[in-house]
Scaffold this motif. Structure first.
Motif, short mmCIF file in Angstrom:
data_model
loop_
_atom_site.label_atom_id
_atom_site.label_comp_id
_atom_site.label_asym_id
_atom_site.label_seq_id
_atom_site.Cartn_x
_atom_site.Cartn_y
_atom_site.Cartn_z
N LYS A 30 0.60 -1.06 0.07
CA LYS A 30 0.00 -0.01 -0.11
C LYS A 30 1.28 1.13 0.15
O LYS A 30 0.75 2.12 -1.04
N ILE A 31 1.90 1.52 1.09
CA ILE A 31 2.75 2.41 1.07
C ILE A 31 3.90 2.38 -0.47
O ILE A 31 3.52 3.79 -1.22
N MET A 33 2.23 1.46 -3.48
CA MET A 33 1.56 2.10 -4.61
C MET A 33 1.01 3.66 -4.59
O MET A 33 1.06 4.15 -4.78
N THR A 34 0.82 3.45 -2.89
CA THR A 34 0.79 5.09 -2.62
C THR A 34 1.61 6.29 -3.20
O THR A 34 1.58 7.40 -3.77
N GLN A 35 3.24 5.44 -3.49
CA GLN A 35 3.95 6.51 -3.42
C GLN A 35 4.88 6.01 -4.90
O GLN A 35 4.29 7.37 -6.18
N GLN A 37 1.72 6.45 -7.47
CA GLN A 37 0.11 7.27 -7.59
C GLN A 37 0.70 8.63 -7.19
O GLN A 37 0.45 9.75 -7.98
N ASN A 38 1.57 8.94 -6.65
CA ASN A 38 1.89 10.62 -6.04
C ASN A 38 3.09 11.17 -6.22
O ASN A 38 2.79 12.37 -5.62
N GLN A 39 3.73 10.53 -7.86
CA GLN A 39 5.14 10.91 -7.22
C GLN A 39 4.66 12.04 -8.70
O GLN A 39 3.47 12.09 -9.51
#
Length: 152
Positions: A30-31, A33-35, A37-39
């Motif tokens: 999850k961490i 994927m969040t990185q 998606q938000n890069q």
């Protein structure tokens, strides 16, 4: 007129999150994927950092699998007292006769182990003299007179 219960509003809901002291594989993904998606599209994540994080994920998964396998192995290694003391069948044992006599007046008794049983997780030796004693009551172990003479 009907009124709407204010607890139905999301802003009135209590949001409580309990932080986990450990990070599992799903949390790590999850961490990551969040990185991703938000890069920043103009400055994407370094390829080396991505490979490093994937290697960390793989290592984490292998360690978790190994931990699970070790836990399973340890649980399967619990040995029954009957199995643990089965080698005592046929051996001569000496023990103090248990009665209300003083320690110095107790008689040492011999008996050959004919069977091993258990009670409440403790090994019990069943002897040829009809007595049953706990394994920890044995003071000496020797060869059975039956074994020594070769006769019954």
């Amino acid at each position: 007129m009907n009124t709407i219960d204010p607890s139905f509003y999301l802003s009135n809901q209590k949001i409580t999150r309990e932080p986990s002291p450990t990070l599992d594989k799903d949390g790590f993904l999850k961490i990551l994927m969040t990185q991703l998606q938000n890069q920043d599209p103009t400055d994407p994540m370094d390829d080396n950092a991505m490979v490093e994080q994937m290697a960390t994920l793989t290592s984490l998964e292998q360690v978790m699998n190994m931990s699970s396998a070790i836990e399973t192995l340890v649980q399967s290694q619990v040995v029954s007292p009957v199995i643990q003391y089965s080698h005592m069948i046929g051996k001569e044992v000496m023990y103090q006769q248990s009665d209300d006599q003083a320690e110095s007046e107790k008689n040492t008794v011999k008996g050959n182990v004919v069977a091993v049983s258990q009670k409440e997780g403790l090994a019990i030796f069943e002897l040829d003299n009809g007595e049953k004693i706990y394994a920890d009551a044995v003071t000496k172990i020797g060869h059975s007179s039956i074994e020594a003479n070769g006769t019954e």
